[in-house]
Design a protein around this motif. Structure first.
Motif, PDB file in Angstrom:
ATOM      1  N   TYR B  79      -0.598  -5.470  70.595  1.00 46.81           N
ATOM      2  CA  TYR B  79       0.331  -6.130  71.512  1.00 46.81           C
ATOM      3  C   TYR B  79       0.196  -6.310  73.086  1.00 46.81           C
ATOM      4  O   TYR B  79      -0.185  -5.272  73.750  1.00 46.81           O
ATOM      5  N   ASN B  80      -0.166  -7.153  73.900  1.00 44.30           N
ATOM      6  CA  ASN B  80      -0.203  -7.497  75.046  1.00 44.30           C
ATOM      7  C   ASN B  80       1.189  -8.306  75.526  1.00 44.30           C
ATOM      8  O   ASN B  80       0.998  -9.682  75.267  1.00 44.30           O
ATOM      9  N   PRO B  81       2.058  -7.777  76.138  1.00 44.56           N
ATOM     10  CA  PRO B  81       3.337  -8.586  76.487  1.00 44.56           C
ATOM     11  C   PRO B  81       3.056  -9.819  77.487  1.00 44.56           C
ATOM     12  O   PRO B  81       3.858 -10.740  77.348  1.00 44.56           O
ATOM     13  N   GLU B  82       1.684  -9.870  77.894  1.00 42.12           N
ATOM     14  CA  GLU B  82       1.491 -10.851  78.836  1.00 42.12           C
ATOM     15  C   GLU B  82       0.503 -11.873  78.202  1.00 42.12           C
ATOM     16  O   GLU B  82       0.150 -12.852  78.652  1.00 42.12           O
ATOM     17  N   ALA B  83       0.369 -11.911  76.879  1.00 45.26           N
ATOM     18  CA  ALA B  83      -0.525 -12.663  76.201  1.00 45.26           C
ATOM     19  C   ALA B  83      -0.264 -12.957  74.680  1.00 45.26           C
ATOM     20  O   ALA B  83      -0.777 -14.096  74.232  1.00 45.26           O
ATOM     21  N   SER B  84       0.452 -12.103  74.065  1.00 43.70           N
ATOM     22  CA  SER B  84       0.335 -12.228  72.602  1.00 43.70           C
ATOM     23  C   SER B  84       1.437 -13.222  72.334  1.00 43.70           C
ATOM     24  O   SER B  84       2.616 -13.448  72.684  1.00 43.70           O
ATOM     25  N   ARG B  85       1.174 -13.828  71.262  1.00 45.13           N
ATOM     26  CA  ARG B  85       2.061 -14.861  70.502  1.00 45.13           C
ATOM     27  C   ARG B  85       1.564 -14.586  69.058  1.00 45.13           C
ATOM     28  O   ARG B  85       0.476 -14.506  68.696  1.00 45.13           O
ATOM     29  N   LEU B  86       2.493 -15.239  68.051  1.00 45.66           N
ATOM     30  CA  LEU B  86       2.339 -15.662  66.660  1.00 45.66           C
ATOM     31  C   LEU B  86       2.037 -16.933  66.712  1.00 45.66           C
ATOM     32  O   LEU B  86       2.950 -17.718  67.182  1.00 45.66           O
ATOM     33  N   SER B  87       0.694 -17.391  66.235  1.00 49.86           N
ATOM     34  CA  SER B  87       0.244 -18.618  66.605  1.00 49.86           C
ATOM     35  C   SER B  87       1.233 -19.523  65.640  1.00 49.86           C
ATOM     36  O   SER B  87       0.882 -20.905  65.736  1.00 49.86           O
ATOM     37  N   CYS B  88       1.745 -19.061  64.467  1.00 49.20           N
ATOM     38  CA  CYS B  88       2.539 -19.995  63.907  1.00 49.20           C
ATOM     39  C   CYS B  88       3.597 -20.697  64.636  1.00 49.20           C
ATOM     40  O   CYS B  88       4.279 -21.610  64.117  1.00 49.20           O
ATOM     41  N   GLN B  89       4.181 -19.944  65.717  1.00 49.80           N
ATOM     42  CA  GLN B  89       5.248 -20.469  66.323  1.00 49.80           C
ATOM     43  C   GLN B  89       4.834 -21.299  67.820  1.00 49.80           C
ATOM     44  O   GLN B  89       5.547 -21.683  68.507  1.00 49.80           O
ATOM     45  N   VAL B  90       3.552 -21.580  67.843  1.00 52.16           N
ATOM     46  CA  VAL B  90       3.269 -22.503  69.041  1.00 52.16           C
ATOM     47  C   VAL B  90       2.794 -23.852  68.426  1.00 52.16           C
ATOM     48  O   VAL B  90       1.738 -23.953  67.622  1.00 52.16           O
ATOM     49  N   GLN B  91       3.666 -24.841  68.652  1.00 56.50           N
ATOM     50  CA  GLN B  91       3.310 -26.306  68.300  1.00 56.50           C
ATOM     51  C   GLN B  91       2.353 -26.993  69.283  1.00 56.50           C
ATOM     52  O   GLN B  91       2.280 -26.730  70.312  1.00 56.50           O
ATOM     53  N   GLN B  92       1.503 -28.060  68.621  1.00 60.24           N
ATOM     54  CA  GLN B  92       0.711 -28.722  69.218  1.00 60.24           C
ATOM     55  C   GLN B  92       1.252 -29.628  70.277  1.00 60.24           C
ATOM     56  O   GLN B  92       2.596 -30.005  70.249  1.00 60.24           O
ATOM     57  N   CYS B  93       0.717 -29.501  71.497  1.00 57.50           N
ATOM     58  CA  CYS B  93       1.234 -30.687  72.630  1.00 57.50           C
ATOM     59  C   CYS B  93      -0.042 -31.004  73.318  1.00 57.50           C
ATOM     60  O   CYS B  93      -0.683 -29.996  73.672  1.00 57.50           O
ATOM     61  N   ASP B  94       0.048 -32.046  73.894  1.00 57.74           N
ATOM     62  CA  ASP B  94      -1.237 -32.544  74.653  1.00 57.74           C
ATOM     63  C   ASP B  94      -1.448 -31.667  76.050  1.00 57.74           C
ATOM     64  O   ASP B  94      -2.708 -31.673  76.212  1.00 57.74           O
ATOM     65  N   SER B  95      -0.410 -31.131  76.306  1.00 51.90           N
ATOM     66  CA  SER B  95      -0.730 -30.250  77.660  1.00 51.90           C
ATOM     67  C   SER B  95      -1.677 -29.100  77.557  1.00 51.90           C
ATOM     68  O   SER B  95      -1.794 -28.331  78.194  1.00 51.90           O
ATOM     69  N   LEU B  96      -1.807 -28.808  76.052  1.00 54.34           N
ATOM     70  CA  LEU B  96      -2.479 -27.616  75.657  1.00 54.34           C
ATOM     71  C   LEU B  96      -3.931 -27.534  75.281  1.00 54.34           C
ATOM     72  O   LEU B  96      -4.425 -26.875  75.061  1.00 54.34           O
ATOM     73  N   GLY B  97      -4.283 -28.937  75.595  1.00 56.73           N
ATOM     74  CA  GLY B  97      -5.735 -29.187  75.685  1.00 56.73           C
ATOM     75  C   GLY B  97      -6.727 -28.312  76.530  1.00 56.73           C
ATOM     76  O   GLY B  97      -6.129 -27.952  77.772  1.00 56.73           O
ATOM     77  N   GLY B  98      -7.747 -28.045  76.063  1.00 57.87           N
ATOM     78  CA  GLY B  98      -8.686 -27.128  77.017  1.00 57.87           C
ATOM     79  C   GLY B  98      -8.266 -25.628  77.033  1.00 57.87           C
ATOM     80  O   GLY B  98      -9.076 -24.739  77.798  1.00 57.87           O
ATOM     81  N   ILE B  99      -7.321 -24.990  76.248  1.00 60.62           N
ATOM     82  CA  ILE B  99      -6.792 -23.801  76.550  1.00 60.62           C
ATOM     83  C   ILE B  99      -7.810 -22.945  75.452  1.00 60.62           C
ATOM     84  O   ILE B  99      -8.543 -23.102  74.622  1.00 60.62           O
ATOM     85  N   ASN B 100      -7.986 -21.639  75.923  1.00 58.09           N
ATOM     86  CA  ASN B 100      -8.490 -20.554  75.469  1.00 58.09           C
ATOM     87  C   ASN B 100      -7.562 -19.769  74.614  1.00 58.09           C
ATOM     88  O   ASN B 100      -6.551 -19.245  74.923  1.00 58.09           O
TER      89      ASN B 100
END
Lengths: 413, 108
Positions: B79-100
């Motif tokens: 766990y990294n408080p400044e970076a961690s996510r469960l990817s199932c909880q992140v929905q697609q949106c156009d502004s997320l293009g190009g992210i790492n």
């Protein structure tokens, strides 16, 4: 050609995962998944949860999008039933009369909801909940104001009760035992969930043995052994599941309340594997003999079968885990409890979040977490390692669960 | 409409660009593109097998993590408080293009 084909019967969680894993391991031959239901694959857990909520979408998430199967050259045959297995000839017969040869067969036929058998069980208005079609029919029937009588207070019965109450139905749950979820959890957890449902208007009747369903052309009331009658527009039977083992049984494969499989998911026929709800896992030297209804276990078995077919060794032993959500409260369980286990209640149920630890010979055998997911992750690891637990330290939620560990008995397990 | 492309770094450190289709969660995209996210719970915030790391500005641009998600993440090994996510909880949106997106190491 047939020497290269792996045929998978059933496109539920287990069957799809087996196909995915075989593709991932680059199985060179064909992978054919036969599914009797039409349409895309779909997630089962939401059928009794999100899908029944007021205003829920008609869409049910697919296990994989359709193009995924095409990309992986996984062939899907839908709307066709396998009618027989010829183990000697290594082929299966389909309902359209064609047959498919196989190199290895994976049976992932799952389970079916147990139906009522009392007089009146054939009346319209009685629902089971297992498939997408079942869920759609139930959703149409549970109109605001309808009298919904649920038989059985297990996961399914209670999830449906929560949905019915939310939809504005008059909800009654009839349960033969003296508390809810008695098969899977302890009394403190049962009491907590009973109260939660009662606060939302659901009525429980315990010690209720259903003897008859009455109605004129459709259900009108459910009758119990003491002569009580409960008015019903909709009846939902949530009284367990039966493994769909008939095909295997007819083919001479060993079954006993489930297709018997080993840790590699092999059946008694060396060319046939079985995975998921249809199986009973037998590992003699570990004293394991169990049939589970667990997605995580189904997925693990799918991987083990695919690995075994590809000649890989299975080493991972997973702790089975389960979850249910009722009125927004999440119960997650890791490990398998026994009624005779020692119980430690960690935290106060009145606070709305607590855990129950199940100790066997001082070691953590299972854990229930109620709205306390942090204990779940840690608890699951401690169950896996067979950790010995200090009950007093564990009982106080101010202490991290890990601080209650006396020793790690066998870290390799 | 332009495609949303993202860069995914796997557990071996290799980077691959994949398309994140509309309506999909990040977990579904990773799974469909053969990244080793087990997602045992099917995206219902019940396990932490779809744990990923995002860059801080990206994380901050998203809606807050739910209490359930945080509880699961906080007990994840990496766990990294400044970076961690469960990817199932992140929905697609156009502004997320190009992210790492970095796939978190596998739990024991």
């Amino acid at each position: 050609m047939s020497e290269e084909a792996i045929v998978i019967i059933g496109a539920g969680h287990a069957g799809v995962q087996a196909a995915v894993r075989l593709a991932e391991l680059e199985w060179a031959g064909r992978i054919i998944v036969v599914e009797e239901q039409d349409g895309p694959t779909y997630e089962r857990p939401p059928l009794s949860k999100e899908f029944l909520k007021p205003g829920a979408s008609d869409e049910i998430a697919a296990l994989r999008k359709e193009s995924y199967f095409e990309d992986k050259r996984i062939e899907r045959i839908t709307g066709a039933t396998v009618t027989g297995i010829d183990a000697g000839a290594r082929s299966v017969t389909l309902s359209d009369g064609t047959s498919l040869g196989y190199f290895r067969l994976i049976i992932a036929t799952g389970s079916q909801a147990r139906a009522l058998t009392v007089p009146g069980s054939e009346l319209p208005g009685i629902h089971l909940l297992k498939t997408r079609d079942d869920a759609q029919a139930l959703r149409r029937a549970m109109r605001p104001g309808a009298h919904v009588v649920i038989i059985g207070a297990g996961y399914i019965g209670l999830e449906v009760a929560a949905a019915a109450a939310k939809l504005g139905c008059t909800t009654t749950v009839l349960e033969f035992q003296d508390r809810v979820m008695s098969r899977v959890t302890s009394a403190p957890v049962s009491r907590h969930f009973e109260q939660l449902h009662q606060e939302q208007g659901t009525r429980f009747v315990f010690g209720a043995a259903v003897t008859e369903v009455r109605g004129n052309g459709k259900v009108q009331e459910v009758v119990t052994a003491d002569g009580s009658a409960y008015a019903a527009d909709v009846v939902v039977a949530g009284i367990g599941v039966l493994p769909r083992q008939a095909l295997a049984e007819a083919a001479g494969i060993d079954v006993k309340d489930g297709i018997l499989v080993d840790a590699d998911s092999r059946t008694s026929d060396p060319n046939v594997y079985a995975i998921g709800d249809v199986t009973r896992l037998i590992i003699k030297d570990q004293g394991i003999n169990r049939r589970l209804e667990s997605i995580q276990s189904a997925l693990a078995q799918a991987v083990s079968a695919a690995n075994s077919i590809m000649g890989l060794t299975n080493t991972k032993h997973e702790v089975p885990w389960f979850w249910t959500v009722q009125h927004g409260v999440r119960l997650q369980t890791a490990g398998l409890r026994l009624p005779e286990d020692d119980i430690i209640v960690r935290g106060n149920p009145k606070d709305g979040r607590f855990s129950v630890l199940y100790l066997r010979d001082g070691r953590l055998a299972a854990i229930d977490t109620i709205a306390a997911l942090s204990d779940f992750t840690v608890g699951k690891k401690l169950v896996a390692s067979g950790a010995e637990i200090d009950p007093e330290i564990a009982a106080d939620p101010a202490n991290k669960l890990t601080t209650a560990v006396r020793e790690l008995v066998d870290e390799t397990r | 409409m332009s495609k949303t492309l993202i860069n995914v770094i796997d557990r071996e450190g290799a980077t691959r660009e994949v398309e994140w289709e509309p309506e999909q969660s990040l977990m579904e995209t990773l799974r469909d593109n053969d990244f080793p996210v087990l997602a045992s719970c099917g995206g219902t915030v019940s396990c932490a097998t779809c744990h990923v790391f995002l860059e801080k500005p990206v994380l901050e641009s998203l809606a807050d993590r739910s209490e359930d998600e945080l509880e699961l993440l906080e007990d994840a090994e990496h766990y990294n408080p400044e970076a961690s996510r469960l990817s199932c909880q992140v929905q697609q949106c156009d502004s997320l293009g190009g992210i790492n997106v970095i796939i978190a190491p596998e739990e024991d």
